[in-house]
Design an enzyme around this catalytic site. Structure first.
Site, mmCIF file in Angstrom:
data_model
loop_
_atom_site.group_PDB
_atom_site.id
_atom_site.type_symbol
_atom_site.label_atom_id
_atom_site.label_comp_id
_atom_site.label_asym_id
_atom_site.label_seq_id
_atom_site.Cartn_x
_atom_site.Cartn_y
_atom_site.Cartn_z
ATOM 1 N N ASP A 76 0.857 -1.183 0.000
ATOM 2 C CA ASP A 76 0.000 0.000 0.000
ATOM 3 C C ASP A 76 0.896 1.237 0.000
ATOM 4 O O ASP A 76 2.128 1.130 0.156
ATOM 5 C CB ASP A 76 -0.886 -0.029 1.247
ATOM 6 N N ASP A 88 -9.130 3.730 -2.000
ATOM 7 C CA ASP A 88 -9.969 4.044 -0.836
ATOM 8 C C ASP A 88 -11.311 4.615 -1.264
ATOM 9 O O ASP A 88 -11.550 5.832 -1.220
ATOM 10 C CB ASP A 88 -9.236 5.030 0.075
#
Length: 847
Positions: free
Chosen positions: A445, A521
């Site tokens: 990430d 996200d």
């Protein structure tokens, strides 16, 4: 040109300012014009594509570094944006006039002016040597270095690609607004239907009409803008039809202008002529989708964060208690000791090997996050080694670049350096990554890279990488190299035997070779559910088949109906993971109210039943570069109705999926394409004829999916707790008969986790054909051989009449009579227990 890259060019004509080149063994000619530069590509006598037809070529040459910056002029963000808009002004000439040299040269970036004149013209332009973004200073030691070029596509109205953007599948014209931006960024709660930059960048654009397909691959890893204009923009369908009936109107044309902040002009023209050719041509340049391990196509359960080992074990048991399949449980940043990656928090995960062993006993996996920012801590071995080896990204002054991210003050490993990638890959060995095991996989990430205190939450552009490269030159490829090094690490830890699984948020052209990506996200909102479809379709068009969106939405708390519909959508997208923010409520499926739990379980079970089909599609993507999840127009390139559709799609060439994405829906409008084709509802088996728009009533349990007549799909009908528990189960074949009475399909099988399919040819690739009331199984690739206990336990034929008898003939054996059942109302014929091995050649006769 990728389509002609191995063919010889011969000069077939010339004059004082141009030359005509003919491509050997093909219909293409190239006309190159010198001043001003222009390239025209013709197929026979038709113009296919023009380069620099509008004279917008820009190539700002690198200058010698200044010794003194006393005369720097800072730029505010507002004036930077003004400069960008000026760069993309629409004032360039559309047709260069002969003998009108100076304007052409200016429009082409002054390419033909002496260097000293260029220096005089723009060396003191505001922002030429330094810019300011809020409080951040970006020095430009070589001055402005942008490059740009325009491409004209006659006959083209529909263009796609250049992900990642949270927008429709078909790209919009950008006249009067912002261009599409490609610049990998950590974007908090991104906006929808916006050309803003997101986590990944693939500078590939596809153009399509009913006659042909084209592709443009702009190979540049710097910040890039793509401006799109069209001479038919704003015209209504009625207006276009009126032009056609009156015999007037312009020939449709799309113009695309690319602009990158630095680098060189390096462009590949993908000439097709079909979209399948485009996929193969692009794959020949960047590679195909890595064949994923089978488990990674199952369901993944994640959140930020599962608290401790007991929490992980409880979640694992919850899936068994509620008869829900699951392959992987995920751990976010809180599992590590103070967010020091490659470690475990000893208070919450004191026995990681025991936890991994427990999951292994259930034939499940664990994924742990390993981010590419390293806590600056003298007691942290990883940091100390990187610092002492000089493997961090540097500031413009030569010291280690430090920023701020989850652990606090962090350094950023320089993954552009092969020594760094080697070091990182070796860190995944079991003796260095203590507490890891063979069923532990990895998630990268924040690899845009994310820098909380940096401009736009990323790294300063004048940071320095190995070889003296500025970060501005390589920004969009940083995450690609993180992904590469991590995948290599998982391969090395097994001695090169096991396939890796690595999920990455940032990506670039070629990232498909290293694993999976996701859309970042998102939020628990209906519009985010809808946008996941065109986002994944766009990614698939540019080679990134293994993609998905966080089921349920990362931010906010979804109502039960939304999370149910998201589970249904995710079941028919390539990467299937539920994930949520630490501030959201727990979302394990069994926490849903009973009326929603049942349909959610059914969606998960549908996913697992189709795993042989998914795995075969991924093998095809791995071998040929064809996307797993694809727009309808890929299958129906001459059907203009499909060109703008992005609320339904195909899986391979066999399944059409139109998930429910509206709250309180009582029905959906499904377009079933294909003149003379038939489609079978996979739940009711009802047959529908195409082309038509069908209103289909839906309930909470509905996932509208149709199998195309003429296809054969393999399934595992005995759904168990994980894919590893199912891989030796028998296969059921679903044969959907076309109006011509035919059908074809394939099945690919191997061990599901090693590279033996490559190194030792241990695989089975079978072909199934139905014609003349005869179903045949034969080898699609005799080079492969794989020992397995898988057999064919059932054949379900859709659209079949009732036979008098069914006979099975196997190699070397006499014909055997098969038991069968025919449902007259739905025309479904079920053949029970053929009992043949999946690797055998056999024939079934319907008499």
């Amino acid at each position: 040109m990728a389509a002609a890259r191995r063919r010889r060019l011969s000069i077939s004509g010339r004059d004082e300012n141009s030359v005509e080149l003919t491509v050997a063994e093909g219909p293409y000619k190239i006309i190159l014009t010198g001043r001003p530069f222009r390239l025209d590509l013709l197929e026979n006598r038709s113009l296919v594509l023009s380069v620099n037809a509008r004279g917008l070529m820009v190539f700002e040459h690198q200058r010698l570094p200044r010794n003194s910056f006393s005369d720097k002029v800072s730029l505010t963000f507002g004036s930077i944006w003004d400069k960008i808009k000026n760069l993309f002004s629409r004032q360039g000439p559309t047709e260069p006039a002969e003998g009108d040299g100076t304007p052409d040269e200016e429009a082409a970036g002054k390419a033909d002016k002496p260097e000293e004149n260029k220096e005089k013209d723009d060396s003191d332009e505001p922002g030429a040597w330094e810019e300011m973004f809020k409080t951040h200073s970006d020095s430009k030691p070589y001055g402005p270095t942008s490059v740009g070029l325009d491409f004209s596509l006659p006959g083209m109205e529909h263009v796609y690609g250049i992900p990642e953007h949270a927008d429709n599948l078909r790209l919009k014209v950008t006249e009067g607004g912002e261009p599409y931006r490609l610049y990998n960024l950590d974007v908090f709660q991104y906006e929808l239907y916006n050309p803003m930059a997101l986590y990944g960048s693939v500078p590939v654009l596809l153009a399509h009409n009913i006659h042909r397909d084209l592709g443009i691959f702009w190979l540049n890893a710097a910040e890039t803008w793509v401006d799109i204009s069209s001479n038919t923009a704003g015209k209504t369908l009625f207006g276009k039809m009126l032009d056609y009936l009156q015999g007037g109107g312009e020939t449709p044309q799309t113009d695309v202008r690319w602009m990158s902040e630095s680098g060189i002009i390096d462009v590949f023209l993908l000439l097709g002529p079909t979209v399948s050719d485009i996929f193969r041509q692009y794959a020949s340049l960047t590679g195909t989708q890595a064949l994923p391990p089978l488990f990674s196509l199952g369901y993944h359960q994640s959140r930020w964060n599962y608290r401790d080992e007991a929490d992980v074990i409880e979640v694992d048991q919850g899936f068994d208690n509620h008869d829900i399949p699951c392959d992987v449980i995920w751990l976010d940043i809180e599992h590590a000791d103070g967010k020091r990656y490659f470690t475990w928090d000893s208070s919450r995960f004191p026995q990681p090997l025991a936890m991994l062993g427990h999951l292994a006993s259930k034939r499940r996996k664990l994924v742990a996050i390993v981010d590419p920012h390293i806590k600056v801590d003298s007691g942290y071995r990883v940091h100390e080694e990187l610092r002492s080896l000089g493997l961090y990204v540097k500031t413009r002054d030569g010291s280690d670049y430090e920023g701020w991210c989850w652990p606090g003050s962090v350094g950023y490993p320089d993954f552009t350096d092969i020594k760094m990638r080697e070091w990182w890959a070796n860190m995944f060995s079991f003796d260095k990554y203590e507490g890891s095991a063979s069923n532990l996989y990895v998630w990268n990430d924040m690899n845009e890279p994310s820098v909380f205190n940096g401009p736009e939450v990323t790294m300063l552009k004048d940071a320095r990488h190995h070889g003296g490269w500025e970060h501005r030159d390589i920004h969009n490829i940083y995450g690609f190299y993180v992904h590469m090094a991590t995948a290599e690490g998982l391969i090395r830890r097994s001695g090169g035997v096991e396939r890796p699984f690595v999920l990455s948020r940032a990506f670039f052209a070629g990232s498909q070779r290293f694993g999976a990506i996701w859309t970042g996200d998102n939020a628990a909102e209906w519009d985010h559910l809808k946008i996941s479809i065109p986002m994944c379709l766009s990614l698939g068009l540019v080679g990134l088949s293994f993609c998905g969106a966080d089921v349920g939405g990362f931010f906010k708390n979804p109502e039960p109906e939304l999370i149910l519909r998201w589970y249904q959508v995710g079941a028919y997208q390539p990467f299937y993971r539920a994930h949520s923010h630490m501030d959201t409520g727990r979302r394990e499926p069994w926490l849903l109210p009973p009326e929603y739990l049942g349909p959610t379980r059914d969606a998960l079970r549908q996913r697992y039943a189709l795993l042989p089909f998914w795995y075969t599609l991924f093998y095809r993507a791995h071998r040929d570069g064809h996307p797993v999840m694809r727009p309808l127009w890929v299958q129906y390139p001459k059907d203009v109705t499909t060109f703008g559709q992005d609320d339904q799609y195909m899986l391979g060439d066999s399944l059409l999926v139109h998930p429910v994405t509206e709250p309180g829906a009582r029905g959906v409008q499904v377009y079933l394409p294909g003149q003379g084709e038939v489609w079978y509802d996979i739940q009711s088996y009802q047959k529908h004829h195409g082309p038509q728009t069908l209103y289909l009533p839906v309930t909470l349990s509905s996932i509208p999916v149709f199998q195309r007549g003429g296809t054969i799909i393999p399934r595992w009908e005995r759904v168990r707790r994980s894919s590893d528990c199912m891989k030796d189960d028998p296969i059921t074949l679903y044969v959907a008969i076309s109006p011509q009475g035919t059908a074809e399909g394939e099945l690919y099988l191997d061990d599901g986790h090693t590279f033996n399919y490559q190194t030792q040819k241990k695989y089975l690739h079978r072909k199934f054909s139905f014609s003349g009331n005869t179903l045949t199984s034969s080898s699609a690739d005799p080079q492969g051989y794989f020992e397995t206990g898988v057999w064919i336990e059932r054949v379900v034929i859709l659209g079949a009449g009732k036979p008098a008898s069914v006979l099975l003939q196997t190699e070397g054996l006499l014909e055997n009579l098969l038991d069968f059942h025919h449902e007259a109302e739905t025309s479904v014929l079920t053949l029970r227990r053929p009992g043949v091995h999946v690797s055998a050649d056999w024939i079934i006769y319907l008499r």
